[in-house]
Design a protein around this motif. Structure first.
Motif, PDB file in Angstrom:
ATOM      1  N   THR A   1       0.855  -1.196   0.000  1.00 58.37           N
ATOM      2  CA  THR A   1       0.000   0.000   0.000  1.00 58.37           C
ATOM      3  C   THR A   1       0.883   1.236   0.000  1.00 58.37           C
ATOM      4  O   THR A   1       1.768   1.378   0.858  1.00 58.37           O
ATOM      5  N   THR A   2       0.670   2.094  -0.953  1.00 59.29           N
ATOM      6  CA  THR A   2       1.474   3.317  -1.046  1.00 59.29           C
ATOM      7  C   THR A   2       1.169   4.234   0.133  1.00 59.29           C
ATOM      8  O   THR A   2       0.106   4.161   0.757  1.00 59.29           O
ATOM      9  N   PHE A   3       2.147   5.111   0.422  1.00 58.26           N
ATOM     10  CA  PHE A   3       1.965   6.059   1.506  1.00 58.26           C
ATOM     11  C   PHE A   3       0.893   7.088   1.133  1.00 58.26           C
ATOM     12  O   PHE A   3       0.580   7.290  -0.041  1.00 58.26           O
ATOM     13  N   GLU A   4       0.375   7.733   2.182  1.00 57.03           N
ATOM     14  CA  GLU A   4      -0.616   8.770   1.935  1.00 57.03           C
ATOM     15  C   GLU A   4       0.027  10.039   1.405  1.00 57.03           C
ATOM     16  O   GLU A   4       1.228  10.256   1.569  1.00 57.03           O
ATOM     17  N   LEU A   5      -0.817  10.890   0.819  1.00 57.51           N
ATOM     18  CA  LEU A   5      -0.390  12.186   0.304  1.00 57.51           C
ATOM     19  C   LEU A   5      -1.507  13.173   0.606  1.00 57.51           C
ATOM     20  O   LEU A   5      -2.667  12.788   0.768  1.00 57.51           O
ATOM     21  N   VAL A   6      -1.131  14.408   0.727  1.00 57.56           N
ATOM     22  CA  VAL A   6      -2.162  15.408   0.992  1.00 57.56           C
ATOM     23  C   VAL A   6      -3.207  15.359  -0.121  1.00 57.56           C
ATOM     24  O   VAL A   6      -2.875  15.046  -1.272  1.00 57.56           O
ATOM     25  N   PRO A   7      -4.487  15.620   0.190  1.00 58.30           N
ATOM     26  CA  PRO A   7      -5.500  15.594  -0.874  1.00 58.30           C
ATOM     27  C   PRO A   7      -5.117  16.550  -1.999  1.00 58.30           C
ATOM     28  O   PRO A   7      -4.650  17.662  -1.764  1.00 58.30           O
ATOM     29  N   THR A   8      -5.293  16.096  -3.193  1.00 56.85           N
ATOM     30  CA  THR A   8      -4.939  16.919  -4.348  1.00 56.85           C
ATOM     31  C   THR A   8      -6.159  17.471  -5.065  1.00 56.85           C
ATOM     32  O   THR A   8      -6.010  18.079  -6.121  1.00 56.85           O
ATOM     33  N   SER A   9      -7.324  17.238  -4.527  1.00 56.58           N
ATOM     34  CA  SER A   9      -8.529  17.857  -5.082  1.00 56.58           C
ATOM     35  C   SER A   9      -9.424  18.278  -3.917  1.00 56.58           C
ATOM     36  O   SER A   9      -9.374  17.684  -2.835  1.00 56.58           O
ATOM     37  N   PRO A  10     -10.238  19.307  -4.109  1.00 60.27           N
ATOM     38  CA  PRO A  10     -11.103  19.789  -3.018  1.00 60.27           C
ATOM     39  C   PRO A  10     -12.330  18.898  -2.872  1.00 60.27           C
ATOM     40  O   PRO A  10     -12.647  18.094  -3.754  1.00 60.27           O
ATOM     41  N   PRO A  11     -13.029  19.028  -1.754  1.00 64.59           N
ATOM     42  CA  PRO A  11     -14.320  18.344  -1.645  1.00 64.59           C
ATOM     43  C   PRO A  11     -15.236  18.794  -2.781  1.00 64.59           C
ATOM     44  O   PRO A  11     -15.172  19.920  -3.266  1.00 64.59           O
ATOM     45  N   LYS A  12     -16.093  17.891  -3.216  1.00 62.58           N
ATOM     46  CA  LYS A  12     -16.921  18.189  -4.379  1.00 62.58           C
ATOM     47  C   LYS A  12     -18.402  18.201  -3.982  1.00 62.58           C
ATOM     48  O   LYS A  12     -18.783  17.789  -2.884  1.00 62.58           O
ATOM     49  N   ASP A  13     -19.199  18.670  -4.920  1.00 60.48           N
ATOM     50  CA  ASP A  13     -20.658  18.716  -4.757  1.00 60.48           C
ATOM     51  C   ASP A  13     -21.046  19.453  -3.467  1.00 60.48           C
ATOM     52  O   ASP A  13     -21.833  18.965  -2.655  1.00 60.48           O
TER      53      ASP A  13
END
Length: 1446
Positions: free
Chosen positions: A935-947
């Motif tokens: 399992t790859t490491f986490e990364l900061v979210p690269t897209s905003p919350p949607k809808d």
């Protein structure tokens, strides 16, 4: 050599630095033969006014080999170039000619030699010999030219003369006229006393013989051979040639002129004569090394008169065995000849000019090639250099001069010579004078020079630094040495400054050497040390060569070798070692022998071997003898002749053909062949005949229509070898017609395979015409590409080496001596090529995935088919495939690599991947290896919350609900959101109001907003790695006004809701002025009255209910429940509870302490009971606030959990206050079922939800037991806030009915996340970390109530077995997700233990209440517990009084 190079650098820096630049003329000119141009730093001219420059001095013309005749004049050309006119002299056979007193020999002005009236007789040949031109320039040097041979033709004399003969028209004839090779160029022919015009039909051989091919009537006459070499010509005998008409009588083929082995020089022309006669007229063809030569279209090979082969411009590739084959259809004869090609010497590298200083060592390089390999000698100033201790030939041809002295200056020439020529090239050596020392002190002599190590071949010298420079760190040293009484010194330099020792190599044993050492500093060389004499050690005495070594063969397989004792044995000879080797091989064998002779057996027959002997004494091996070569004796051939074939000529003769036995089995010289034949009948006699070395024989006088068997054996002088097998042929019944070609074969069939076609046929229908064989032609699209001939008896043939899936056209023709008949055509398509599946390889093992970053994983593995070092040395490669570990995803990505590891990049963060590897080698591949996961490491979210959507809450215009969906690229587990809102969309982000949302909830409420105001909202997601980008701003305008029927309720919520509290002022408390309760507006008096009526009504109902509950509680306390309560509250939690006591009915009413929600349990079957939501403020002293510092209880195994915010939690624009915990109060009722289990609800849609652990002070505790079969699904809404000072207790519940030991006073149940309500159960696991890893159930946010889920009544047929092992309430959703635990809370009665009901996640938009409760279960409460509950009620009453008073 390295030390000498460093010495050159040193001398160049001190002695040559002050010399002038080289003159342009010095670099300009040296001949490729003698001078050469400078090509290296050692060969370039140093600067200086007194340094001599290289002088161009070379031959422009050199004498060439010349053939002359007696009494004629000969001119030998020679010319040399130099800036000063050179003096030219001539040598004959190595001796200078005295041309001043010679009348016949004259030196011309250009240096050429003219010989007038060449003298040559049988006993006096003064002019024939080898001549060499010598050029000398005073004070410069001498050079010599190549050697030229002058040959004088002898007296005219015929070795063989022409004889009269007759020839059939169209046939060939040869007229001999053999003379000496020197006279052959002077031979000519006459016919009827007229010169003969020579062409391709009439040709004169180099020997003088005349060949006439395809004779015509004009060729008849009288022939004469004439030698003209000056003076009167010499005539041979005359020969009369008669041309006869063509004969129809068959005659045997006979060679009139056979080729003989020939040696030629590259560039010359070779002529191989081959003339055959017979009837029918034969044709001639040639092969080289068994490959046919095509002379028609080749400019290199020409076929001349009679079949003579002419080869132009010979190269070394033309060497080989040439075979002349004559055939006429009835007979074939052949003869072989060897052509050997030689090459004159040629320079690969010529010597170059060299500058050097005295005492240095130099090397003139010279590399030559030629065939035979040329010998090299060196000449200095015209005199041959004799190798010595100081002039050595190294690396085969290079000249090394050691310890230069001034007299070594001059011109050195490399002369290469072999049997077919000689060449020379030279270079100049200039000895430089030592440069004067610069101004400054020079070092004194080195001190204490001693020989610290003396051996037979080397001496090690050491010394101390000069007295003038005791440290000597910057001094370099040169060691000069020479043999005693020899004035030629050599030099050896130290490796680096400051070194005071050197080892002198390559000395002679038992020899006295004189050494002296000189130190140099930056000013120059200093004084020399006192000479030191040192004698090398004597060499170990080894035996000399054994004399008189002899070898003689005893048999075809044995040789005896003998020798004598060495003359210089240097002690007792211990043994001898005999070495022997087959000629032409590289593997030498040896045998230890104690005597002076030995017989070696097991050798190959008739094979050359070389033998040598080495004597050994106590010191080791001595000097080897020279090789002795001997051939073993011959023997009968050990193999039969090859390829015996029979060809029926007619009714009375059969022609035999064969090939010699295989090479290596002749065992001697083949002298002939023995033929045996007989009738194929019983008791028939065998006829024998011996023929010569020809490879065919016609057997005549046979009977008609009779089958005969034949065999043949090879002969040597030793006897008859192995015979072939008997093969048979049958003579014709009658003599068939061979005046016409055969008819077409009667049928032709083909059967194609993948790479071959099987052809079968039947003979022509007319059997009266002779068929000698069949010609099969085939090719792709055309039958003329290849032709194969087979015997006339053959009826099928397989054509091999074809291409698959190709269209071939095939023809079949019968032929005889007249020609080929009409062809029969057929076509076939070869089959497609199918590759058989190769055996699979072993798959890679030990596949491991190492996570490097959020998008990179390194994959490593091992290959058991490789050696232990796991090194890939062949052409195998590995294929890596990977995909996300999602069952629906079947698409792999693939990459190849040749190593045992691979870096997979471009992966998605926080994603589980599976990997596998296979290996491929050629056409073999393995299966896929076992999969590895990572399992790859986490990364900061690269897209905003949607809808992101914003809606107003129904009935509460100042409260809005913000909904959103998770980011499409979350890149990890979402741990929270931040909501930014502002009335100014262009305001700086730090001026926006922040609303944090903990966990991964997807909805949030914000209250107390200003009416009729435009708000802008942005949302930002976060995970463990940080914050993601913000969403786009979403605008929402709040309503303009509130409705009248909701104002009072909203006002109460606004003043007493979550996050705000009314002050406890007692009877003196006065409500604030109108408008002071809320910043958003002032309620009207009507609204106040309505609010008071509602509050008083709710309060009265609450008091009545509390009194009823209190009465029931006092009646249900039993001693059994006291024991259970005591056991639950015990620190030691290792008791086992099997759940066999009676269960307690859940309470009828929950009181929510945050809003004081009174939720009566409707016992009617109505699925949608009416719920009352009445917020009542509480005094802050009544509720113990939650303190996050209590998280330390986690480490004490007190697993308590607190939800941070409810689904409809409120926020104000001004800020937030601490969230009040909620209390569940059980009221007495009669259902017999166990108390329900529930857990906080955080989110709607996301299946993974999280808690943060808090601290709960629970006065009571009951243990949870799990029922084996699932309960029917009955649900109610669930409150997720933590309860303090309530009867709720939380504890980890194991997966069996046995509780683990626990030191906590609180208990909880922990379960995995469910996939379905009735799914399989997995044991829960105890967690000691905070709650974010825990999922929650789903509750729709539109429902306004919060409560616990109440189970429905089980089916009538369901039974409950408390003895069964307990199982988790909820099953794991999918194998690909981590196992999470669900926290459940249970309400226990004081004296009983009850199995908890499974929590069922609600799916309907409205909360479903329990339709009916189970009955007939007694429940009693302890008095102290009742007292605590009454205390809570008193607090509630105070709140109600405050409201009514207001």
């Amino acid at each position: 050599m390295a030390a000498r190079r460093r010495w050159l650098l040193f001398l160049g820096s001190f002695w040559v630095a002050f010399l002038l630049e080289p003159s342009a003329s010095a670099a300009a000119a040296s001949s490729s033969r003698s001078g050469g141009s400078p090509s290296s730093p050692q060969q370039q001219q140093p600067a200086g006014p007194s340094v001599k420059t290289f002088t161009p001095f070379y031959f422009t013309v050199e004498p060439m080999d010349t053939l002359s005749v007696r009494a004629s004049s000969v001119l030998l050309n020679c010319s040399a170039y130099c800036e000063s006119s050179p003096k030219i002299e001539w040598k004959k056979d190595g001796t200078f000619l005295n041309l001043g007193s010679d009348d016949r020999r004259q030196l011309l002005p250009d240096g050429s030699l003219l010989i007038n009236s060449v003298v040559h007789s049988k006993h006096n040949k003064p002019d024939e010999g080898y001549y060499q031109c010598v050029a000398t320039v005073e004070s410069l040097g001498t050079i010599v030219s190549r050697t030229a041979k002058l040959t004088v033709a002898g007296m005219p004399r015929f070795v063989a003369q022409p004889e009269s003969a007759s020839v059939y028209r169209g046939n060939s004839i040869v007229l001999n006229c053999e003379v000496n090779a020197d006279l052959a160029p002077f031979v000519r022919w006459e016919l009827d006393h007229e010169p003969i015009f020579l062409d391709d039909r009439v040709f004169k051989l180099p020997s003088g013989a005349l060949i006439i091919s395809n004779a015509t009537d004009e060729d008849g006459g009288t022939y004469c051979c004439i030698i003209e070499i000056g003076g009167s010509p010499k005539y041979s005998d005359e020969a009369v040639i008669k041309v006869l008409p063509e004969s129809e009588m068959v005659s045997d083929l006979v060679f009139l002129k056979q080729p003989s082995s020939l040696t030629k020089v590259t560039g010359q022309t070779a002529i191989l004569p081959c003339v055959a006669t017979g009837t029918p007229i034969p044709a001639i063809k040639w092969t080289r090394n068994e490959k046919e030569l095509v002379a028609e279209s080749s400019p290199k090979f020409l076929l001349l008169a009679g079949g003579t082969l002419k080869i132009n411009d010979i190269t070394e590739d033309d060497t080989g065995t040439y075979t002349c084959i004559a055939y006429n259809g009835n007979e074939t004869i052949e003869i072989q000849a060897e052509l050997t090609v030689q090459a004159p010497p040629e320079f690969l590298k010529q010597p170059s000019n060299i500058y050097a200083h005295e005492s240095m060592d130099i090397v003139f390089e010279c590399d030559v090639t030629g065939k035979p390999a040329p010998s090299v000698k060196w000449v200095k100033n015209g005199d041959v250099v004799i190798p010595s201790d100081y002039f050595k030939i190294v690396n085969e041809h290079n000249l090394q001069v050691l310890g230069l002295v001034k007299s070594d200056e001059g011109f050195y020439q490399c002369i290469a010579e072999n049997d077919v020529g000689n060449i020379q090239a030279g270079a100049q050596l200039i000895i430089l004078d030592h440069a004067p020392a610069t101004t400054g002190p020079l070092p004194s002599a080195p001190r204490d020079v001693v020989a610290s190590l003396v051996s037979t071949r080397f001496i090690k010298l050491t010394w101390r630094a000069p007295a003038s420079d005791p440290h000597g760190d910057n001094l370099t040293y040169s060691v000069f040495y020479t043999k005693e009484a020899i004035n030629r010194e050599r030099i050896e330099n130290t490796s680096h400054p400051g070194e005071m020792q050197v080892t002198i190599q390559n000395l002679m044993p038992e020899t006295v050497y004189v050494f002296r050492v000189i130190a140099q500093n930056r000013h120059g060389a200093g004084e020399s040390s006192v000479p030191l004499k040192v004698a090398t050690q004597p060499e170990v005495q080894l035996p000399g060569p054994a004399p008189n070594i002899r070898a003689y063969p005893n048999s075809p397989t044995s040789v005896t070798v003998s020798w004598e004792t060495p003359l210089s044995g240097n002690g007792e000879i211990q043994n001898y070692k005999l070495y022997y080797m087959e000629k032409g091989t590289d593997s030498e064998q040896d045998i230890d022998i104690g005597g002076l002779s030995y017989t070696i057996t097991g050798l190959k027959k008739y094979t050359e071997y070389s033998f040598r002997v080495v004597a050994y004494n106590k010191h080791g091996p001595g000097v080897s003898t020279q090789d002795v070569v001997i051939r073993t004796l011959s023997d009968v051939p050990s193999a039969a002749p090859q390829n015996l074939t029979l060809e029926v000529q007619n009714s009375k003769s059969i022609l035999m053909h064969w090939q010699p036995p295989p090479a290596g089995t002749h065992n001697g010289q083949i002298t002939g062949y023995k033929i045996r034949y007989r009738k194929v009948t019983r008791k028939s006699d065998v006829t024998e005949s011996i023929v010569g070395t020809q490879l065919s024989q016609l057997i005549e006088g046979l009977e008609r229509g009779t089958e005969y068997s034949f065999r043949v054996a090879a002969l040597t002088v030793n006897g008859t070898g192995t015979s072939t097998d008997w093969i048979s042929a049958e003579t014709f019944e009658s003599d068939l017609d061979e005046s016409i070609v055969p008819e077409v074969p009667s049928s032709l069939h083909v059967r194609p395979l993948v790479t071959s076609i099987v052809v079968s046929w039947t003979p022509p229908e007319n059997q009266n015409i002779v068929v000698r064989g069949y010609a099969i032609g085939y090719g792709v699209g055309s039958p003329h590409a290849q032709t194969i001939k087979v015997d006339y008896k053959q009826r099928y043939y397989t054509i091999e080496n074809l291409d698959p899936s190709s269209h071939y056209v095939i023809t079949l023709k019968a032929y005889n001596n007249v020609g080929e008949g009409i062809p029969l055509y057929e076509s076939a398509v070869t089959r497609a090529y199918t590759v058989p599946d190769p055996s699979p390889m072993m798959p890679p093992v030990g596949v491991q995935a190492s996570i490097l970053s959020h998008d990179t994983i390194r994959l490593t593995w091992a290959d058991n088919s490789l050696p232990k070092n796991q090194k890939v040395s062949d052409a195998r490669y590995y294929t890596v495939r990977w995909k996300t570990n999602i069952p629906a995803n079947t698409k792999y990505k693939i990459a190849n690599t040749t190593t045992l590891s691979f870096l997979v990049t471009g992966l998605k963060p926080n994603t589980l991947y599976e990997f596998s590897v296979m290996v491929t080698k050629g056409r073999r591949s393995s299966t896929w290896s076992m999969t590895a996961h990572g399992t790859t490491f986490e990364l900061v979210p690269t897209s905003p919350p949607k809808d992101v959507t914003v809606v107003s809450k129904e009935g509460k215009p100042r409260t809005i609900i913000v909904n959103w969906q998770p980011p499409s690229e979350a890149n990890g587990k979402i741990t929270g959101y931040i909501i930014y809102y502002s009335t100014d969309v262009n305001a700086e982000i730090h001026d926006w109001v922040i609303e944090p949302v903990v966990g991964n909830r997807l909805t949030h409420q914000i209250q107390e907003l200003t009416l009729d105001t435009a708000y802008y909202f942005k949302i930002q997601a976060r995970n463990s790695k940080g914050m993601g980008p913000m969403s786009e701003a979403v605008q929402f305008r709040t309503p303009k006004a509130e409705t009248s029927d909701k104002m009072s309720n909203d006002q109460a919520l606004g003043s007493a809701g979550k996050g705000s509290r009314l002050p406890d002022g007692g009877t003196d408390y006065k409500p604030p002025m109108s408008g002071s309760n809320s910043p958003h507006g002032s309620p009207s008096p009507l609204e106040y009255n309505m609010l008071l009526v509602i509050i008083v009504s709710v309060g009265v109902i609450t008091i009545v209910v509390v009194v009823i509950v209190a009465v029931f509680c006092t009646r249900r306390t039993t001693s059994h429940q006291k024991k259970k309560r005591a056991a639950c509250k015990s620190v030691n939690g290792s008791h086992k509870y099997k759940g066999n006591s009676k269960d307690v009915k859940p309470p009828d009413l929950w009181i929510h302490h945050e809003r004081l929600e009174l939720k009566p349990i409707d016992k009617s079957p109505d699925p949608n009971p009416v719920m009352t939501d009445t917020p009542i403020p509480r005094n802050s002293q009544d509720i113990t606030p939650v303190d996050n510092s209590m998280d330390s209880n986690i480490h004490q195994r007190r697993n308590s959990y607190r939800g941070h915010e409810s689904e409809d939690s409120m926020s104000t624009l001004a800020g937030r206050r601490g969230m009040r915990p909620k209390m569940m109060m059980p009221f007495d009722s009669q259902p017999p079922q166990p108390v329900i289990s529930a857990h906080p609800i955080h989110s709607l849609d996301n299946p993974h939800h999280h808690f943060h652990s808090g601290s709960l002070a629970s006065p009571t505790c009951s243990y949870l037991h799990h029922q084996a079969n699932p309960w029917p699904a009955g649900t109610s809404s669930v409150s997720h806030s933590d309860r303090a000072n309530s009867t709720e207790s939380i504890r980890n519940t194991p997966s069996t009915d046995t509780m683990p030991a626990s030191s906590s006073q609180t208990c909880c149940a922990e379960h995995p996340e469910p996939e379905s309500a009735a799914g399989p159960y997995l044991p829960g696991t105890q967690e000691e970390e905070a709650g974010p890893n825990l999922p929650t159930a789903h509750v729709r946010p539109s429902h306004p109530l919060k409560s616990f889920a109440v189970p429905a009544v089980p089916a009538s047929g369901a039974t409950y077995d408390p003895a069964l092992p307990s199982t988790p309430l909820l099953s794991q959703q999918a194998s690909s997700h981590p196992v999470h635990s669900v926290k459940t809370a249970s309400i226990g009665t004081l004296g009983r233990t009850r199995p908890p009901m499974p929590v069922v996640v609600p799916s309907a938009p409205e909360v479903q209440e329990t339709t009916r409760m189970l009955e007939d279960t007694e429940s009693n409460y302890e008095p102290d517990e009742l007292t605590k509950e009454m205390a809570h009620l008193e607090g509630l009453m105070k709140d109600l009084n405050a409201i009514t008073t207001a």
